[in-house]
Structure formats: structure tokens, C-alpha cells
Design a protein around this motif. Structure first.
Motif, PDB file in Angstrom:
ATOM      1  N   LEU A   1      11.635  19.090 -19.754  1.00  0.00           N
ATOM      2  CA  LEU A   1      11.710  17.635 -19.646  1.00  0.00           C
ATOM      3  C   LEU A   1      11.656  17.201 -18.188  1.00  0.00           C
ATOM      4  O   LEU A   1      10.948  16.240 -17.843  1.00  0.00           O
TER       5      LEU A   1
ATOM      6  N   LEU B   1       8.063  17.474 -16.997  1.00  0.00           N
ATOM      7  CA  LEU B   1       7.183  16.453 -17.560  1.00  0.00           C
ATOM      8  C   LEU B   1       7.489  15.066 -17.010  1.00  0.00           C
ATOM      9  O   LEU B   1       6.580  14.263 -16.765  1.00  0.00           O
ATOM     10  N   ALA B   2       8.786  14.768 -16.830  1.00  0.00           N
ATOM     11  CA  ALA B   2       9.170  13.441 -16.355  1.00  0.00           C
ATOM     12  C   ALA B   2       8.836  13.247 -14.886  1.00  0.00           C
ATOM     13  O   ALA B   2       8.510  12.132 -14.459  1.00  0.00           O
TER      14      ALA B   2
ATOM     15  N   VAL C   1       5.172  13.407 -21.486  1.00  0.00           N
ATOM     16  CA  VAL C   1       6.608  13.397 -21.714  1.00  0.00           C
ATOM     17  C   VAL C   1       6.934  12.615 -22.977  1.00  0.00           C
ATOM     18  O   VAL C   1       7.875  12.947 -23.704  1.00  0.00           O
TER      19      VAL C   1
END
Length: 280
Positions: free
Chosen positions: A83, A86-87, A5
């Protein structure tokens, strides 16, 4: 496989200049684009919180925080969803160790689409099945089964640059789609091996991969220079195969009466009817 990330957020910070978001830009800046503290300020979170997010320690980040960061970094819908993945990484999924299976109903559908070049893409952009006209256009059956992969063809086959007159656009789209797959399946060893092979053997792939662009494969145009039929100017549409995870049905279309449609009819006349050819 590298796919953090932090790398993604840093690449997106670098795209935005302070004056674009109403911040002063005084003095010499050590980084391109926004600083971490500036993103934190604009997103309404503490600098420490944002730093932890970039370091991959944001598994507990709320939807509101991620939405605020996405707004500040001007992420589009696909980037914002990336996002989130990934987070808050999904639980590791079992790797696909055997061949990805295409349902018989999907194979029949390919066969019934006799006048439309069509094929099925699976995980990692593996080409799983196709119909006769799709094979006549793309030549899938001439490729060894273990090499039937759209990304491998685009970057490692010298013929790809002539086959795709707009190769730069095809290459960028291919890498952006692979990035999405890497985000969804960060523990996939076969995807890691593919990315590693392409990175070692293709400078263009390395450059595009480092840019962290992400894009869904939905629709667009595809210009092909066919070795027999010449220039083919297609539109393409992709449809998710419901009930078959990570499979896309890709179709090439041309307006009736257009030069491309006439050339397709010629290719179809050379193609014997029958069941769609598919990977073993």
C-alpha cells in the motif's frame, strides 16, 4: 500496466463485512464489504481525503494515515508495505533492457552448493542462473533463453500442471509475487508485456491478477512430480542476493534420509560436476 492503489484498496474493502469491525449492516448494500466512508470513519480521516487516496491522489499521505488504513483493512505486513508503494509511487526506475547480470561470486556459490538444487530469480521472475542439480530438477537448460521465466512456465506450459501437483497454490503464489514487482516498478515495459501476454493467454492468470493478492517469496513447501525421479517433496528457502537488486537465491531442501533426499542423490549421480549452467 494496470496497477492502481484504488484497485488494491477496493479489493481489500470487499473482504471485510461491516459487522466484523463493529458497524451495523442494515439494508441493501451496493458494494461488497466496507464502503469508502466507513473506511474513512474507522481510519479517522475525512471521506474526501480517503476518496483522493483511492483515486491515486494520495502521494502526500502520511505514514500515520496509511498505517490507519492498513489497520482498518486488516492488511498484513506485506500488504501494508505494498500500500505504501502504491500510494507513494517510487520515481520511475530505468528499465532493464539487457540481460540481468549475475555476479561471478554468486555463480561460484551455486556451483559449491552441489548437493542442493538452487537457482537465481531476477526481476519479473526471470530465471537467471542455476546449478547442475537445480537444472536436473527443473530442466532450465532445455528452455529457450527468452522463455526462462517462472510465471510464463507456470501458466503457459501445459506440462506445468503435471510437474506441480499443487498447481493452484503455485499459480496463486506466482501471481502474488508478480504483483509486488508491479508495485515497485509500475513503469517497467517488459513486466507490462509479460502481464499482458499472460492475461491474454491464461484465464486463470486473469482471475488471480484481478484479485490483487500480494506475497513475498520467502519459504514454504514445493511438491514436484519429476519425469524421471517421481514425487519430490521439497522445502524451499529464498535468500536476497545482497548487492544485486531484485535477485533471489532459491534453494530446495529435503531432510537427510528422506525419500526425496534419496532421489536427489540419484539425480546428482547423473549430473556431471562443473561450473553452474547459466543463461547467456
Amino acid at each position: 500496466m494496470e496497477n492502481t492503489v484504488g484497485d488494491f484498496l477496493r479489493s481489500r474493502r470487499a473482504r471485510i463485512q461491516p459487522e466484523e469491525v463493529g458497524l451495523p449492516s442494515h439494508g441493501r448494500r451496493r458494494v461488497r464489504g466496507l464502503r469508502r466512508e466507513e473506511v474513512a470513519q474507522l481510519a479517522g480521516v475525512s471521506v474526501d481525503y480517503y476518496i483522493r487516496l483511492e483515486q491515486g491522489r494520495g502521494a502526500g499521505a502520511s505514514d500515520a494515515v496509511l498505517a490507519a488504513v492498513a489497520r482498518v483493512l486488516r492488511l498484513d505486513e506485506v500488504e501494508a508495505a505494498h500500500l505504501h508503494v502504491l500510494a507513494r509511487p517510487p520515481r520511475p526506475a530505468a528499465a532493464v533492457r539487457g540481460g540481468q547480470q549475475v555476479r561471478e561470486g554468486t555463480r561460484l556459490l551455486l556451483d559449491l552448493m552441489a548437493g542442493v538444487p538452487a537457482f537465481v530469480l531476477g526481476r519479473r521472475m526471470d530465471v537467471l542462473a542455476w546449478n547442475a542439480l537445480g537444472d536436473a530438477v527443473q530442466g532450465f537448460s532445455a528452455v529457450p533463453p527468452e522463455q526462462r521465466n517462472a510465471a510464463r512456465y507456470a501458466f503457459l506450459d501445459p506440462a506445468a500442471r503435471e510437474f506441480y501437483p499443487q498447481w493452484d497454490a503455485v499459480a496463486a503464489e506466482t501471481v502474488a509475487y508478480l504483483r509486488l514487482d508491479a508495485g515497485r516498478y509500475p513503469e517497467d515495459p517488459r513486466l507490462a508485456a509479460l502481464v499482458g501476454e499472460l492475461s491474454v493467454r491464461s484465464e486463470e492468470f486473469r482471475r488471480l491478477w484481478a484479485d490483487h493478492q500480494v506475497k513475498q517469496k520467502t519459504h514454504g513447501v514445493k511438491l514436484i512430480h519429476h519425469p524421471l525421479a517421481g514425487e519430490l517433496d521439497f522445502g524451499y528457502e529464498t535468500l536476497a542476493v545482497n548487492g544485486s537488486a531484485d535477485q533471489l537465491l532459491v534453494t530446495y531442501t529435503a531432510p537427510p534420509g528422506s525419500p526425496t533426499a534419496q532421489k536427489l542423490a540419484m539425480l546428482a549421480s547423473w549430473t556431471a560436476p562443473g561450473a553452474p549452467v547459466a543463461a547467456e
